[in-house]
Design an enzyme around this catalytic site. Structure first.
Site, PDB file in Angstrom:
ATOM      1  N   GLN A 214       0.828  -1.197   0.000  1.00 28.35           N
ATOM      2  CA  GLN A 214       0.000   0.000   0.000  1.00 28.35           C
ATOM      3  C   GLN A 214       0.865   1.251   0.000  1.00 28.35           C
ATOM      4  OE1 GLN A 214      -3.482  -0.024   2.520  1.00 28.35           O
ATOM      5  NE2 GLN A 214      -3.451  -2.256   2.666  1.00 28.35           N
ATOM      6  N   ALA A 333       6.438   8.449  10.818  1.00 30.46           N
ATOM      7  CA  ALA A 333       7.298   7.577  11.614  1.00 30.46           C
ATOM      8  C   ALA A 333       8.757   7.866  11.303  1.00 30.46           C
ATOM      9  CB  ALA A 333       6.989   6.107  11.323  1.00 30.46           C
ATOM     10  N   PHE A 335      12.660   7.427  10.646  1.00 33.36           N
ATOM     11  CA  PHE A 335      13.404   6.395   9.924  1.00 33.36           C
ATOM     12  C   PHE A 335      14.393   5.684  10.847  1.00 33.36           C
ATOM     13  CE2 PHE A 335      11.468   7.226   6.105  1.00 33.36           C
ATOM     14  CZ  PHE A 335      12.105   6.679   5.003  1.00 33.36           C
ATOM     15  N   LEU A 336      14.620   4.410  10.571  1.00 30.37           N
ATOM     16  CA  LEU A 336      15.654   3.642  11.260  1.00 30.37           C
ATOM     17  C   LEU A 336      17.024   4.025  10.717  1.00 30.37           C
ATOM     18  CD1 LEU A 336      13.824   0.217  11.171  1.00 30.37           C
ATOM     19  CD2 LEU A 336      14.539   1.381  13.273  1.00 30.37           C
ATOM     20  N   ASP A 402      -1.049  -9.199  11.024  1.00 22.48           N
ATOM     21  CA  ASP A 402      -0.110  -9.133   9.893  1.00 22.48           C
ATOM     22  C   ASP A 402       1.337  -9.097  10.386  1.00 22.48           C
ATOM     23  OD1 ASP A 402       0.665  -8.891   7.220  1.00 22.48           O
ATOM     24  OD2 ASP A 402       0.726  -6.713   7.346  1.00 22.48           O
TER      25      ASP A 402
END
Length: 519
Positions: A214, A333, A335-336, A402
């Site tokens: 998505q 969110a 970022f890593l 999920d």
């Protein structure tokens, strides 16, 4: 005389024939509809449920599920009778049938004191119950600078031997302080600073993230700050569509926000910071986008600015994301770290679903599945299996089915935590509790003591719903969750505790011996 008799006979035969036809018709309807008049009740083919033997090894999940469903159905019947009692007076005020007023006693609060008593037992006594609850707590000591640090819990900065620059950004500081056991410490000030920047800093560039089923956008801010954006698609109160499989369900932006707050309240601290933000689509998306993404923007017949991007599911004109007229809410969110700083390893989740419309996964068909998992590294020793129990708690509380893979940082080896990522399909069904998410806990009968204590605290003290309501109230797009989702959290906390109690009561029938403790 004879002719009149013949007419009477014909009428009689006709009447008997009509009665026989009506009787046959009613009998057929009864059998098809299972109304109970025929004396036979049929089980529809789509409702067949197979349960394993109660005394079979590893059947804790199936037996708990069966008892839970029975209790749920009983409660539903009780609620139905209450609805009948509350019917309009015109339907029930006949003198001979008027029920006497009665007040049902309020159900006594179950404080699960038996679980607290079990946690106080020594290891020898616990062995009799065969339920594993990790008792290992991180060792705290003072560093040379006087700060409290966790022994054996190095950070990325320490392993990389990188000093944190004074002019480093909040995200750079956050990345370097990620440790072996958690993304951020409980008293971290960087989390709130990072959330504030993602919610207020100007947007410089927008692009679509490749991969995934998505739509997701990559948002670039000043000072190399980046965030992953998921747009709002529908109102808070819209539930998962009844005919949607979990792997084709819409992703919800507010689920990402709520999952971060829930992860922090449970003490896991394994989810990256997420915040909500209200955007102006014209100045902050359309004018900052380019390429293929820009080509998908259009104005709807209602004069709202819309776009749909390109992805596997719901990226077309009929599933476009539209502003009102150009205001759009979404989740952001952080970022890593990049692979250059801290590369990640992807693991297949042992309790992964089949992602098929008809086939079942191995854990759904094998009673002793947990024993098989415990023979495979890294689940044969160390902390990893306990971490998956924590993940099951988080997923069950928000109804997330999920969870097919998870990731860890390679820098810390196998003795590190799994990242809690991608929660967009959570918080979709507030009135349904998906017990299959608890399969790891109910099949293995193990849980961290700190996690159990946290659940007991929220069950007996201030409720988890109250803590979530207060925490989410500080988000820019509050209220983040529909109220029934908050109420579901308290109900599901009790269900988890009942599952652990079920393990204790069935301890003599459980599977393999406890493995190595978490260190």
């Amino acid at each position: 005389m004879f002719r009149g008799g013949m007419k009477l006979k014909e009428r009689f035969i006709l009447g008997v024939s009509v009665a026989a036809v009506l009787f046959t018709f009613l009998l057929v309807v009864d059998i098809q509809m299972d109304l109970g008049m025929s004396g036979h009740h049929l089980v529809p083919s789509h409702g067949r449920v197979k349960y394993v033997q109660e005394d079979a090894a590893g059947s804790a999940y199936n037996s708990f599920r069966k008892r839970f469903l029975q209790k749920t159905h009983s409660a539903s019947s009780t609620n139905a009778s209450k609805e009948v009692d509350a019917a309009p007076h015109s339907l029930k005020e006949l003198p001979e049938k008027k029920p006497a007023p009665s007040k049902e006693p309020k159900e006594k609060h179950d404080d699960f004191s038996d679980l607290m008593d079990y946690m106080m037992l020594d290891s020898a006594e616990r062995e009799k119950h065969r339920v594993e609850i990790d008792r290992v707590h991180p060792v705290i000591q003072k560093s040379m600078e006087g700060d409290l640090v966790k022994v054996g819990n190095p950070t990325i900065a320490q392993l990389r031997k990188v000093a944190v620059r004074e002019n480093a950004t909040a995200l750079e500081k956050f990345h370097l302080q990620i440790s072996q056991h958690e993304l951020y410490p409980a008293d971290s000030e960087l989390v709130d600073e990072l959330i504030h920047e993602m919610a207020t800093e100007p947007i410089l560039h927008v692009s679509q993230k490749s991969g995934g089923t998505q739509l997701k956008l990559v948002i670039d801010y000043p000072n190399h700050l980046q965030a992953l954006f998921k747009p709002m698609r529908f109102p808070r109160e819209q539930q998962t569509l009844p005919n949607h499989f979990y792997f084709t369900d819409y992703e919800r932006h507010n689920a990402e926000i709520a999952a971060f707050h829930l992860d922090r309240l449970l003490g896991f601290r394994r989810a990256m910071p997420v915040t909500g933000r209200l955007l102006n689509m014209t100045t902050e998306l359309y004018q900052k986008a380019e390429g293929d993404l820009l080509k998908t923007f259009f104005v709807s017949p209602s004069d709202n600015l819309c776009f749909h991007g390109k992805c596997t599911y719901y990226c077309d004109t009929s599933h476009a994301i539209c502003g009102n007229p150009d205001s759009l809410e979404g989740s952001f969110a952080a970022f890593l770290p990049s692979n250059d700083v801290a590369a990640r390893k992807v693991w297949r989740h042992p309790w992964r679903r089949s992602y098929h419309k008809r086939r079942k996964a191995q854990w759904e068909t094998e009673d002793n599945y947990c024993a098989l998992v415990r023979e495979i590294p890294p689940y044969d020793r160390g902390r990893r299996l306990y971490d998956l129990m924590d993940m099951a708690v988080l997923d069950f509380l928000m109804g997330n089915m999920d969870r097919h893979h998870y990731e860890t940082f390679r820098l810390f080896g196998n003795d590190t935590f799994p990242l809690h990522l991608d929660h967009g399909r959570g918080f979709g069904r507030p009135f349904h509790d998906e017990l299959s998410i608890l399969a790891p806990i109910l099949q293995c009968c193990m849980l961290r003591q700190t996690t159990l204590q946290t659940l007991m605290k929220f069950h007996n003290g201030p409720k988890l719903s109250e803590a979530m309501r207060e925490s989410l109230g500080r988000d820019p797009v509050a209220p983040v969750l529909w109220e029934p989702h908050l109420e579901a959290l308290d109900r599901r906390v009790e269900i988890i505790l009942r599952g652990i109690r079920d393990c204790l009561q069935k301890g003599e029938d459980l599977g393999s011996e406890p493995g190595d403790e978490d260190t």
